[in-house]
Write a protein that holds these residues in place. Sequence first.
Motif, PDB file in Angstrom:
ATOM      1  N   VAL A   1       0.859  -1.187   0.000  1.00 46.17           N
ATOM      2  CA  VAL A   1       0.000   0.000   0.000  1.00 46.17           C
ATOM      3  C   VAL A   1       0.891   1.231   0.000  1.00 46.17           C
ATOM      4  O   VAL A   1       1.849   1.324   0.763  1.00 46.17           O
ATOM      5  N   TYR A   2       0.580   2.155  -0.898  1.00 48.06           N
ATOM      6  CA  TYR A   2       1.369   3.383  -1.050  1.00 48.06           C
ATOM      7  C   TYR A   2       0.485   4.596  -0.775  1.00 48.06           C
ATOM      8  O   TYR A   2      -0.676   4.634  -1.181  1.00 48.06           O
ATOM      9  N   ASP A   3       1.089   5.586  -0.124  1.00 51.10           N
ATOM     10  CA  ASP A   3       0.405   6.855   0.117  1.00 51.10           C
ATOM     11  C   ASP A   3       0.673   7.734  -1.105  1.00 51.10           C
ATOM     12  O   ASP A   3       1.801   8.138  -1.361  1.00 51.10           O
ATOM     13  N   VAL A   4      -0.368   8.023  -1.891  1.00 51.85           N
ATOM     14  CA  VAL A   4      -0.217   8.806  -3.120  1.00 51.85           C
ATOM     15  C   VAL A   4      -0.893  10.162  -2.988  1.00 51.85           C
ATOM     16  O   VAL A   4      -1.309  10.752  -3.984  1.00 51.85           O
ATOM     17  N   SER A   5      -0.947  10.681  -1.775  1.00 51.16           N
ATOM     18  CA  SER A   5      -1.621  11.952  -1.557  1.00 51.16           C
ATOM     19  C   SER A   5      -0.887  13.113  -2.229  1.00 51.16           C
ATOM     20  O   SER A   5      -1.496  14.139  -2.525  1.00 51.16           O
ATOM     21  N   LYS A   6       0.418  12.982  -2.493  1.00 47.93           N
ATOM     22  CA  LYS A   6       1.144  14.040  -3.202  1.00 47.93           C
ATOM     23  C   LYS A   6       0.677  14.149  -4.655  1.00 47.93           C
ATOM     24  O   LYS A   6       0.800  15.197  -5.263  1.00 47.93           O
ATOM     25  N   GLY A   7       0.126  13.088  -5.204  1.00 45.24           N
ATOM     26  CA  GLY A   7      -0.373  13.111  -6.577  1.00 45.24           C
ATOM     27  C   GLY A   7      -1.885  13.134  -6.616  1.00 45.24           C
ATOM     28  O   GLY A   7      -2.507  12.423  -7.412  1.00 45.24           O
ATOM     29  N   LYS A   8      -2.479  13.971  -5.772  1.00 44.09           N
ATOM     30  CA  LYS A   8      -3.940  14.017  -5.666  1.00 44.09           C
ATOM     31  C   LYS A   8      -4.603  14.366  -7.001  1.00 44.09           C
ATOM     32  O   LYS A   8      -5.682  13.871  -7.317  1.00 44.09           O
ATOM     33  N   GLU A   9      -3.942  15.219  -7.810  1.00 47.33           N
ATOM     34  CA  GLU A   9      -4.545  15.590  -9.091  1.00 47.33           C
ATOM     35  C   GLU A   9      -4.600  14.412 -10.069  1.00 47.33           C
ATOM     36  O   GLU A   9      -5.385  14.418 -11.002  1.00 47.33           O
ATOM     37  N   TYR A  10      -3.788  13.380  -9.812  1.00 50.89           N
ATOM     38  CA  TYR A  10      -3.790  12.198 -10.687  1.00 50.89           C
ATOM     39  C   TYR A  10      -4.625  11.066 -10.099  1.00 50.89           C
ATOM     40  O   TYR A  10      -5.385  10.410 -10.808  1.00 50.89           O
ATOM     41  N   TYR A  11      -4.471  10.819  -8.790  1.00 56.89           N
ATOM     42  CA  TYR A  11      -5.116   9.671  -8.157  1.00 56.89           C
ATOM     43  C   TYR A  11      -6.380  10.038  -7.387  1.00 56.89           C
ATOM     44  O   TYR A  11      -7.121   9.155  -6.971  1.00 56.89           O
ATOM     45  N   GLY A  12      -6.604  11.309  -7.185  1.00 61.39           N
ATOM     46  CA  GLY A  12      -7.806  11.731  -6.460  1.00 61.39           C
ATOM     47  C   GLY A  12      -9.039  11.654  -7.334  1.00 61.39           C
ATOM     48  O   GLY A  12      -8.977  11.344  -8.530  1.00 61.39           O
ATOM     49  N   PRO A  13     -10.216  11.937  -6.766  1.00 60.82           N
ATOM     50  CA  PRO A  13     -11.462  11.898  -7.534  1.00 60.82           C
ATOM     51  C   PRO A  13     -11.394  12.828  -8.745  1.00 60.82           C
ATOM     52  O   PRO A  13     -10.983  13.979  -8.642  1.00 60.82           O
ATOM     53  N   GLY A  14     -11.739  12.318  -9.897  1.00 59.69           N
ATOM     54  CA  GLY A  14     -11.715  13.083 -11.140  1.00 59.69           C
ATOM     55  C   GLY A  14     -10.363  13.055 -11.839  1.00 59.69           C
ATOM     56  O   GLY A  14     -10.227  13.556 -12.948  1.00 59.69           O
ATOM     57  N   GLY A  15      -9.354  12.468 -11.203  1.00 58.16           N
ATOM     58  CA  GLY A  15      -8.030  12.364 -11.820  1.00 58.16           C
ATOM     59  C   GLY A  15      -7.991  11.227 -12.837  1.00 58.16           C
ATOM     60  O   GLY A  15      -8.873  10.363 -12.887  1.00 58.16           O
ATOM     61  N   GLY A  16      -6.968  11.216 -13.633  1.00 56.29           N
ATOM     62  CA  GLY A  16      -6.856  10.203 -14.684  1.00 56.29           C
ATOM     63  C   GLY A  16      -6.669   8.792 -14.170  1.00 56.29           C
ATOM     64  O   GLY A  16      -7.004   7.822 -14.858  1.00 56.29           O
ATOM     65  N   TYR A  17      -6.164   8.640 -12.941  1.00 53.76           N
ATOM     66  CA  TYR A  17      -5.913   7.311 -12.385  1.00 53.76           C
ATOM     67  C   TYR A  17      -6.723   7.065 -11.113  1.00 53.76           C
ATOM     68  O   TYR A  17      -6.342   6.249 -10.281  1.00 53.76           O
ATOM     69  N   ASP A  18      -7.836   7.751 -10.975  1.00 53.08           N
ATOM     70  CA  ASP A  18      -8.623   7.613  -9.750  1.00 53.08           C
ATOM     71  C   ASP A  18      -9.209   6.222  -9.580  1.00 53.08           C
ATOM     72  O   ASP A  18      -9.550   5.827  -8.478  1.00 53.08           O
ATOM     73  N   PHE A  19      -9.308   5.452 -10.652  1.00 52.97           N
ATOM     74  CA  PHE A  19      -9.851   4.095 -10.541  1.00 52.97           C
ATOM     75  C   PHE A  19      -8.896   3.164  -9.801  1.00 52.97           C
ATOM     76  O   PHE A  19      -9.278   2.084  -9.376  1.00 52.97           O
ATOM     77  N   PHE A  20      -7.625   3.565  -9.600  1.00 50.55           N
ATOM     78  CA  PHE A  20      -6.672   2.768  -8.813  1.00 50.55           C
ATOM     79  C   PHE A  20      -6.777   3.066  -7.317  1.00 50.55           C
ATOM     80  O   PHE A  20      -6.375   2.256  -6.495  1.00 50.55           O
ATOM     81  N   SER A  21      -7.285   4.224  -6.953  1.00 52.88           N
ATOM     82  CA  SER A  21      -7.278   4.669  -5.559  1.00 52.88           C
ATOM     83  C   SER A  21      -8.231   3.852  -4.709  1.00 52.88           C
ATOM     84  O   SER A  21      -9.335   3.517  -5.127  1.00 52.88           O
ATOM     85  N   GLY A  22      -7.762   3.538  -3.492  1.00 52.25           N
ATOM     86  CA  GLY A  22      -8.588   2.827  -2.545  1.00 52.25           C
ATOM     87  C   GLY A  22      -8.747   1.350  -2.828  1.00 52.25           C
ATOM     88  O   GLY A  22      -9.586   0.695  -2.240  1.00 52.25           O
ATOM     89  N   LYS A  23      -7.931   0.799  -3.705  1.00 51.58           N
ATOM     90  CA  LYS A  23      -7.985  -0.644  -3.998  1.00 51.58           C
ATOM     91  C   LYS A  23      -6.636  -1.121  -4.483  1.00 51.58           C
ATOM     92  O   LYS A  23      -5.743  -0.330  -4.753  1.00 51.58           O
ATOM     93  N   ASP A  24      -6.498  -2.424  -4.598  1.00 53.62           N
ATOM     94  CA  ASP A  24      -5.258  -3.016  -5.115  1.00 53.62           C
ATOM     95  C   ASP A  24      -5.321  -2.938  -6.633  1.00 53.62           C
ATOM     96  O   ASP A  24      -6.103  -3.642  -7.270  1.00 53.62           O
ATOM     97  N   GLY A  25      -4.505  -2.091  -7.218  1.00 59.62           N
ATOM     98  CA  GLY A  25      -4.529  -1.862  -8.655  1.00 59.62           C
ATOM     99  C   GLY A  25      -4.011  -3.019  -9.485  1.00 59.62           C
ATOM    100  O   GLY A  25      -4.177  -3.046 -10.701  1.00 59.62           O
ATOM    101  N   SER A  26      -3.385  -3.997  -8.854  1.00 62.70           N
ATOM    102  CA  SER A  26      -2.854  -5.125  -9.620  1.00 62.70           C
ATOM    103  C   SER A  26      -3.862  -6.253  -9.769  1.00 62.70           C
ATOM    104  O   SER A  26      -3.589  -7.256 -10.406  1.00 62.70           O
ATOM    105  N   ARG A  27      -5.052  -6.090  -9.201  1.00 62.99           N
ATOM    106  CA  ARG A  27      -6.056  -7.178  -9.297  1.00 62.99           C
ATOM    107  C   ARG A  27      -7.243  -6.756 -10.109  1.00 62.99           C
ATOM    108  O   ARG A  27      -7.623  -5.682 -10.239  1.00 62.99           O
TER     109      ARG A  27
END
Length: 179
Positions: free
Chosen positions: A153-179
């Motif tokens: 588990v990684y803390d990606v809060s520094k990249g909120k514009e990418y991983y936060g709601p509405g970001g391009g990679y928000d579908f990875f947030s809050g779950k295991d992205g490798s599954r």
Amino acid sequence: MVENVKKGNSSAKSKTDNNNKASPKSPLGDKIIIDTLGARSGSCVFQNFVYLVLAVFGAIYCGYLYDKDTFHLYAVKYPYLEHLEKAFIVIEDFSPFHQFLQTDEEFLESLKRNSPPEDASEAEQKIFTKAELSKYDGSPGSPGLYLGFLGKVYDVSKGKEYYGPGGGYDFFSGKDGSR
């Protein structure tokens, strides 16, 4: 009339004979030979010098690998070897190939030196369930913005514009992205 034709041919023939006598014929005839290989190895003095320097460097490195303690004694005695010893240490620190030359004991010792202490890593680790990790999706009111990948588990809060709601990679947030 027949004689005139024969004389014309013989005079033409004699002209070509004169041309052939002026320039000798090539054994290959009228063919042109083009050398497509270029300069052969060993024809450049600088290239030979570089090969010699690399061979000497490799031989000295083999001596270093054979007996590091003795090499260090010589490095203290001869200052120019000290610079080579530093270069060899950098090569060993960053090259994955030297591991093939290590014994198993040396390899395990290097892993222990490079790994963090066990007490510190256990204190920092936390195991998340899927439900717990889903709370860390970066939405308003969530405790943070985490991303799971391959069981970590990684803390990606520094990249909120990418991983936060509405970001391009928000579908990875809050779950295991490798599954």
